[in-house]
Design a protein around this motif. Structure first.
Motif, PDB file in Angstrom:
ATOM      1  N   UNK A 455       0.824  -1.209   0.000  1.00 46.92           N
ATOM      2  CA  UNK A 455       0.000   0.000   0.000  1.00 46.92           C
ATOM      3  C   UNK A 455       0.859   1.260   0.000  1.00 46.92           C
ATOM      4  N   UNK A 456       2.004   1.215   0.726  1.00 43.63           N
ATOM      5  CA  UNK A 456       2.876   2.393   0.794  1.00 43.63           C
ATOM      6  C   UNK A 456       3.473   2.742  -0.567  1.00 43.63           C
ATOM      7  N   UNK A 457       3.477   1.781  -1.518  1.00 37.87           N
ATOM      8  CA  UNK A 457       4.017   2.059  -2.843  1.00 37.87           C
ATOM      9  C   UNK A 457       3.112   2.975  -3.655  1.00 37.87           C
ATOM     10  N   UNK A 458       1.800   2.883  -3.440  1.00 31.90           N
ATOM     11  CA  UNK A 458       0.876   3.659  -4.257  1.00 31.90           C
ATOM     12  C   UNK A 458       0.096   4.722  -3.480  1.00 31.90           C
ATOM     13  N   UNK A 459       0.187   4.726  -2.157  1.00 26.45           N
ATOM     14  CA  UNK A 459      -0.566   5.711  -1.372  1.00 26.45           C
ATOM     15  C   UNK A 459      -0.154   7.158  -1.660  1.00 26.45           C
ATOM     16  N   UNK A 460       1.150   7.478  -1.823  1.00 23.82           N
ATOM     17  CA  UNK A 460       1.490   8.874  -2.158  1.00 23.82           C
ATOM     18  C   UNK A 460       0.849   9.340  -3.461  1.00 23.82           C
ATOM     19  N   UNK A 461       0.833   8.477  -4.483  1.00 22.89           N
ATOM     20  CA  UNK A 461       0.182   8.847  -5.743  1.00 22.89           C
ATOM     21  C   UNK A 461      -1.310   9.044  -5.531  1.00 22.89           C
ATOM     22  N   UNK A 462      -1.920   8.163  -4.734  1.00 27.27           N
ATOM     23  CA  UNK A 462      -3.349   8.296  -4.442  1.00 27.27           C
ATOM     24  C   UNK A 462      -3.638   9.598  -3.705  1.00 27.27           C
ATOM     25  N   UNK A 463      -2.739   9.989  -2.797  1.00 24.86           N
ATOM     26  CA  UNK A 463      -2.923  11.241  -2.068  1.00 24.86           C
ATOM     27  C   UNK A 463      -2.929  12.448  -2.990  1.00 24.86           C
ATOM     28  N   UNK A 464      -2.017  12.460  -3.958  1.00 28.41           N
ATOM     29  CA  UNK A 464      -1.990  13.577  -4.921  1.00 28.41           C
ATOM     30  C   UNK A 464      -3.257  13.607  -5.765  1.00 28.41           C
ATOM     31  N   UNK A 465      -3.747  12.431  -6.160  1.00 32.80           N
ATOM     32  CA  UNK A 465      -4.975  12.380  -6.953  1.00 32.80           C
ATOM     33  C   UNK A 465      -6.172  12.867  -6.138  1.00 32.80           C
TER      34      UNK A 465
END
Length: 504
Positions: A455-465
């Motif tokens: 989850x930590x691999x994609x959570x930053x991208x999800x946060x920006x979206x």
């Protein structure tokens, strides 16, 4: 105004500088401590940017006089609506890119966190400075840091792209000095507010020198923004560096766009006398050609990160086309579109990293491969990011482009702008649809064991979206702020009075 508010403009510059110095001193300290200092310093920029945004929202222009020297003799930092807007976009991208880097990218080379903070120091200083020479200084700081960040981790392709990046930007820096020196020689000042007053009184015998310096400045800023034909350094540099660095670099091209907007509206605007509207004949055609070239590059790309880099170039074309309309509605459309495209590009750069790891030896190349672990989550996020980058409803890219098309209704560029924006939008949809199909649907069975993304691999991208989604939910207040900012830029007398204290 209380004492804290008076010192707000210096804090976004001072904080990353101090953090960078502390991290350099503690370069042999445990990694957890270095990461903690870097994360706290970067996260603190978000509330600082919000505070400046709130302070500037009523039209207040905070002027910070370093050493308490009066302008134009001393150095000033100016926090108006535009500067606060840029600081907000920078702080959000920097925080989520750093969170992604803490997954392990920061240990692939030396001094990552020092360079990261110095990059933020240069970015924030460039947005806040009220002095043309210090704009050059902050440009050099952020570029020096970007050289190290670009090469972080090494590799043949990264070093090759880094060398091109360094050489091109050194040439740009030399031209910047020529332009600055010429303007100082003619006007005896480099304070931008003071220059705005003096350029309006340019005598005929100095007109050629001033116009040459102004066009040199435009060339330098166009290079930083990757405006055609000065864009060739960007695809390789952004495609071959690490994901968090590429995400942070999404805001770096906006420094060039910001500088074009700031200088043209303040120093070469409608009230600049003989040098008024100096760039009016250049900006729109170059912006439209850049948009076309970026989208064609995205279609021809052979890997995801390369495609995103070309989409960044296309977004610069869209952004500068809005600024070239030179109207409140046009500039407001560009200012709404700017954080959208920055957040979306940063998000998809961060997302390309777990996608590449989940595809094994094929990485992010557009080749049919085995089904990747975590495809439903990664595919869903890619779909959302693709919609954002293509400017489709219901995300904020659609609203930004709609505002741009509406602003062009009274422009002589109406037919060209509508045609290019709509056709390239369709090309972008086709390019991203092809990418998603190759990455997620054209798969085959294999015995290759691929790592499942955490989850930590994609959570930053999800946060920006999610922040991009917030621009849709609060589209009214955001567009109102952008419109007020555009109106403030097109009437620069308040900026000049705030900096010069109303003195003639």
């Amino acid at each position: 105004m209380n004492g804290l508010a008076m010192h707000l403009p210096i804090l976004p510059v001072l904080l990353p500088l101090v953090a960078g110095i502390v991290l350099l001193v503690l370069r042999n300290a445990p990694l957890a401590l270095q990461r903690g200092i870097s994360l706290v310093a970067t996260a603190a920029l978000v509330p600082l940017a919000f505070a400046l945004l709130a302070t500037a929202s009523d039209g207040t222009q905070l002027v910070y006089k370093l050493g308490n020297w009066e302008a134009p003799f001393g150095i000033v930092l100016v926090a108006d609506r535009l500067a606060a807007w840029m600081l907000m976009a920078t702080a959000l991208v920097a925080l989520f890119a750093l969170l992604h880097a803490l997954r392990g990218d920061d240990v692939k080379g030396r001094h990552f966190h020092v360079l990261y903070q110095l990059q933020l120091f240069g970015l924030n200083g460039a947005f806040l400075t009220g002095d043309l020479f210090n704009l050059f200084v902050f440009f050099e700081i952020l570029l020096l840091a970007s050289y190290g960040l670009l090469l972080h981790g090494g590799g043949r392709l990264r070093v090759k792209a880094g060398l091109h990046f360094v050489v091109i930007n050194l040439i740009g820096s030399t031209l910047f000095l020529f332009a600055v020196g010429t303007l100082y020689g003619v006007n005896g000042t480099l304070n931008m507010a003071d220059l705005a007053v003096r350029l309006a009184r340019t005598v005929p015998e100095n007109l050629a020198l001033v116009e040459t310096a102004g066009l040199l400045l435009f060339g330098v800023f166009a290079l930083k923004a990757a405006l055609l034909p000065l864009h060739l350094w960007l695809p390789a540099a952004y495609a071959h560096t690490s994901a968090p660095v590429a995400a942070l670099f999404a805001i770096m091209t906006k420094v060039g766009a910001y500088s074009i907007l700031r200088v043209t509206s303040l120093m070469f605007g409608a009230d600049a006398g003989a040098v008024a509207n100096l760039l009016a004949d250049w900006l729109m055609p170059l912006a439209l050609v850049t948009l076309v070239a970026g989208m064609l590059g995205a279609v021809a790309a052979t890997a995801l990160r390369q495609q995103i880099a070309y989409l960044v170039i296309a977004s610069v074309g869209t952004l500068l086309a809005a600024f070239a309309l030179d109207s409140v509605d046009g500039i407001a459309a560009g200012l709404y579109y700017l954080p959208h495209t920055t957040l979306a590009a940063a998000a998809i750069f961060l997302l390309a990293d777990p996608i590449a790891r989940a595809r094994g030896e094929r990485a992010d190349r557009f080749e049919a491969g085995s089904a990747m672990p975590g495809a439903p989550v990664l595919g869903g996020l890619f779909f959302a990011a693709a919609i954002a980058m293509a400017g489709l409803p219901p995300l904020s890219g659609f609203l930004g482009k709609f505002m741009l098309l509406r602003a062009a209704l009274e422009s002589p560029w109406l037919a060209w702008l509508w045609s290019v924006v709509l056709v390239t939008g369709l090309i972008g949809v086709i390019a991203l649809a092809r990418s998603g199909s190759l990455l997620f649907y054209r798969t085959h069975s294999t015995s290759e064991s691929l790592p499942a993304p955490h989850a930590a691999d994609w959570l930053p991208a999800a946060g920006l979206l999610l922040f991009g989604l917030g621009m849709v939910i609060w589209a009214g207040p955001v567009s109102d702020y952008a419109t007020a900012t555009a109106a403030q830029l097109l009437h620069p007398q308040a900026y000049i009075d705030a900096v010069l204290g109303g003195r003639p």
